[in-house]
Design a protein around this motif. Structure first.
Motif, PDB file in Angstrom:
ATOM      1  N   PRO A  86     131.922  37.628  63.577  1.00  0.00           N
ATOM      2  CA  PRO A  86     131.011  37.579  64.730  1.00  0.00           C
ATOM      3  C   PRO A  86     130.084  36.360  64.717  1.00  0.00           C
ATOM      4  O   PRO A  86     129.881  35.717  65.752  1.00  0.00           O
ATOM      5  CB  PRO A  86     130.216  38.885  64.607  1.00  0.00           C
ATOM      6  N   LEU A  87     129.537  36.029  63.527  1.00  0.00           N
ATOM      7  CA  LEU A  87     128.678  34.849  63.435  1.00  0.00           C
ATOM      8  C   LEU A  87     129.479  33.574  63.676  1.00  0.00           C
ATOM      9  O   LEU A  87     128.986  32.631  64.300  1.00  0.00           O
ATOM     10  CB  LEU A  87     128.010  34.789  62.059  1.00  0.00           C
ATOM     11  N   ALA A  88     130.707  33.544  63.180  1.00  0.00           N
ATOM     12  CA  ALA A  88     131.551  32.366  63.361  1.00  0.00           C
ATOM     13  C   ALA A  88     131.840  32.114  64.834  1.00  0.00           C
ATOM     14  O   ALA A  88     131.845  30.971  65.297  1.00  0.00           O
ATOM     15  CB  ALA A  88     132.851  32.528  62.576  1.00  0.00           C
ATOM     16  N   ARG A  89     132.089  33.186  65.581  1.00  0.00           N
ATOM     17  CA  ARG A  89     132.333  33.022  67.020  1.00  0.00           C
ATOM     18  C   ARG A  89     131.094  32.483  67.725  1.00  0.00           C
ATOM     19  O   ARG A  89     131.194  31.646  68.638  1.00  0.00           O
ATOM     20  CB  ARG A  89     132.754  34.358  67.631  1.00  0.00           C
ATOM     21  N   ALA A  90     129.909  32.929  67.303  1.00  0.00           N
ATOM     22  CA  ALA A  90     128.673  32.433  67.910  1.00  0.00           C
ATOM     23  C   ALA A  90     128.484  30.949  67.648  1.00  0.00           C
ATOM     24  O   ALA A  90     128.084  30.187  68.542  1.00  0.00           O
ATOM     25  CB  ALA A  90     127.476  33.232  67.380  1.00  0.00           C
ATOM     26  N   VAL A  91     128.792  30.516  66.424  1.00  0.00           N
ATOM     27  CA  VAL A  91     128.670  29.094  66.089  1.00  0.00           C
ATOM     28  C   VAL A  91     129.695  28.273  66.864  1.00  0.00           C
ATOM     29  O   VAL A  91     129.386  27.206  67.408  1.00  0.00           O
ATOM     30  CB  VAL A  91     128.833  28.893  64.574  1.00  0.00           C
ATOM     31  N   ALA A  92     130.945  28.771  66.937  1.00  0.00           N
ATOM     32  CA  ALA A  92     132.005  28.038  67.633  1.00  0.00           C
ATOM     33  C   ALA A  92     131.679  27.831  69.103  1.00  0.00           C
ATOM     34  O   ALA A  92     132.010  26.782  69.689  1.00  0.00           O
ATOM     35  CB  ALA A  92     133.334  28.774  67.480  1.00  0.00           C
ATOM     36  N   SER A  93     131.027  28.806  69.723  1.00  0.00           N
ATOM     37  CA  SER A  93     130.715  28.694  71.148  1.00  0.00           C
ATOM     38  C   SER A  93     129.464  27.869  71.403  1.00  0.00           C
ATOM     39  O   SER A  93     129.245  27.412  72.539  1.00  0.00           O
ATOM     40  CB  SER A  93     130.544  30.082  71.755  1.00  0.00           C
ATOM     41  N   SER A  94     128.634  27.652  70.371  1.00  0.00           N
ATOM     42  CA  SER A  94     127.368  26.942  70.571  1.00  0.00           C
ATOM     43  C   SER A  94     127.416  25.487  70.133  1.00  0.00           C
ATOM     44  O   SER A  94     126.700  24.648  70.691  1.00  0.00           O
ATOM     45  CB  SER A  94     126.244  27.658  69.800  1.00  0.00           C
ATOM     46  N   ALA A  95     128.213  25.170  69.119  1.00  0.00           N
ATOM     47  CA  ALA A  95     128.200  23.828  68.542  1.00  0.00           C
ATOM     48  C   ALA A  95     129.171  22.893  69.253  1.00  0.00           C
ATOM     49  O   ALA A  95     130.150  23.332  69.869  1.00  0.00           O
ATOM     50  CB  ALA A  95     128.550  23.902  67.063  1.00  0.00           C
ATOM     51  N   ASP A  96     128.906  21.616  69.141  1.00  0.00           N
ATOM     52  CA  ASP A  96     129.809  20.581  69.660  1.00  0.00           C
ATOM     53  C   ASP A  96     130.513  19.929  68.468  1.00  0.00           C
ATOM     54  O   ASP A  96     130.030  18.941  67.921  1.00  0.00           O
ATOM     55  CB  ASP A  96     129.032  19.537  70.456  1.00  0.00           C
TER      56      ASP A  96
END
Length: 414
Positions: A86-96
């Motif tokens: 879940p945290l990984a998905r949040a990072v993937a959607s927020s970072a460039d």
């Protein structure tokens, strides 16, 4: 249940500092506005982060250039059922992770390292593949800082460095190795988080090294030791990109020897140590057959991969030491699954007491391009339990284990 409104922010902060992991803090802050307010404050985050290691969130992969094309990179988030998914998905959607915020053209930049949520990229400068332009990036906050060039009086000591990384022509070739050192939490502040960059090159019969401190904003010289293990022939074989790290020290295996080149970044000193006792009986063809990870008791755990065996199996030997000149203690011996023998491609990193193992394409999928994939597994060092982490369907030239906090628990690192 007591009313949370009667608890002051200071009391809530003391409670939240004691949650077991960043994952638990993220869940707690999502469940309550009071928790979220306290957990997102810069004062709290500066206290929380030194107490909790960032969890592994995925693998950042670099891909070689195709025929007539350019190289690329991509972040592969941890997949369910891994607890970081879940945290990984949040990072993937927020970072460039395309680093489009860097000065153009974007294709000129090459990812060289990742640590503490930062990425180090560089591009050729004035045609030089050694003295490159270097950028330190924060992909979540889309910030970067360009480092000043190495001064001429330092660069003059570098003569015809060997190529450390090949690629598609000049833009992807490098004759240096440049990477980030772990920051000291004592020096971290909200306005200007500190970082250190190490630059190294192998020249004829010698190593050359410099370091840059964001606090002094200067490049300084590092003096490698004079040792017969670093003679011309062996220096040529030191693959500076294949390094290990634990408790502030970096380790490289010196080619054609059973020795380590060690850089202690706390003292900024090099040394050479003999590790022949733990390598006895193992055929060491590649530097990534040795991996280090940090133990919570301050010791360093060393994992030796014995892969060139007559039975085609892969066996991992686990050793531990407090100081690398001490005698090493054998902790465990683990034989990996039989079908992994031909797929094992090394250990890409460690975090939270886990090793992260790279496996190549299954043999039965080699002729089916749609089914070819590289897999990454986690190995719990205490229980020796294996679990799936993530996968990619592309050919990987470099892979970095990415550890970090979720966006809600982050401060800018640049």
């Amino acid at each position: 249940m007591a009313d949370l409104a009667v608890l002051t922010d200071d009391v809530l902060a003391e409670i939240l500092l004691r949650v077991p992991s960043p994952r638990d803090l993220a869940r707690a802050s999502a469940s309550c506005a009071s928790f979220r307010r306290v957990a997102s404050s810069s004062c709290f985050l500066r206290r929380f982060r030194p107490l909790h290691a960032p969890p592994p969130l995925g693998v950042f992969c670099c891909y070689p250039a195709g025929r007539g094309g350019t190289a690329g990179s991509q972040f592969h988030a941890a997949l369910s059922p891994h607890p970081s998914a879940p945290l990984a998905r949040a990072v993937a959607s927020s970072a460039d992770f395309s680093f489009a915020f860097l000065p153009p053209p974007a294709d000129d930049w090459l990812v060289r390292d990742s640590r503490d949520g930062r990425f180090l990229l560089d591009r050729t400068r004035d045609g030089s593949t050694a003295f490159t332009e270097v950028a330190i990036c924060d992909p979540l906050f889309r910030r970067y800082r360009l480092l000043p060039p190495i001064p001429d009086y330092l660069a003059a000591s570098v003569g015809n460095p060997y190529v450390q990384r090949g690629g598609d022509g000049e833009s992807q070739s490098r004759s240096n190795e440049i990477f980030l050192a772990s920051r000291s939490h004592d020096s971290v502040n909200e306005e200007d988080p500190a970082f250190t960059v190490i630059w190294m090159a192998c020249c004829r019969g010698k190593l050359v090294a410099f370091f840059y401190s964001s606090e002094s904003q200067q490049w300084c010289v590092l003096s490698p030791p004079e040792h017969y293990a670093l003679s011309t022939r062996r220096v040529m074989g030191v693959r500076l990109g294949q390094r290990n790290h634990a408790h502030g020290c970096f380790y490289w295996k010196v080619a054609l020897t059973h020795r380590w080149l060690v850089l202690d970044t706390c003292k900024m000193e090099f040394s050479v140590i003999d590790i022949s006792l733990v390598l006895s009986g193992c055929v060491m063809m590649f530097s990534n057959q040795i991996t280090t990870l940090e133990s919570s008791d301050g010791r360093t755990t060393v994992v030796v991969s014995d892969v060139f065996r007559s039975d085609k199996r892969c066996v991992l030997y686990f050793y531990a030491f407090m100081y690398f000149r001490d005698s090493w203690q054998l902790l465990n011996r683990v034989t990996l699954p039989e079908e992994w023998g031909y797929r094992f491609r090394g250990i890409i990193g460690s975090a939270e007491g886990y090793l992260f193992i790279k496996l190549d394409h299954p043999k039965e999928n080699l002729n089916d391009q749609s089914e070819r994939h590289v897999e990454y597994f986690s190995l719990d060092v205490k229980t020796m339990q294996l679990g799936s982490f993530c996968r990619t369907t592309l050919t990987v030239s470099e892979a970095y284990l990415y550890c970090g906090f979720p966006p809600s628990l982050l401060l800018p690192s640049i």
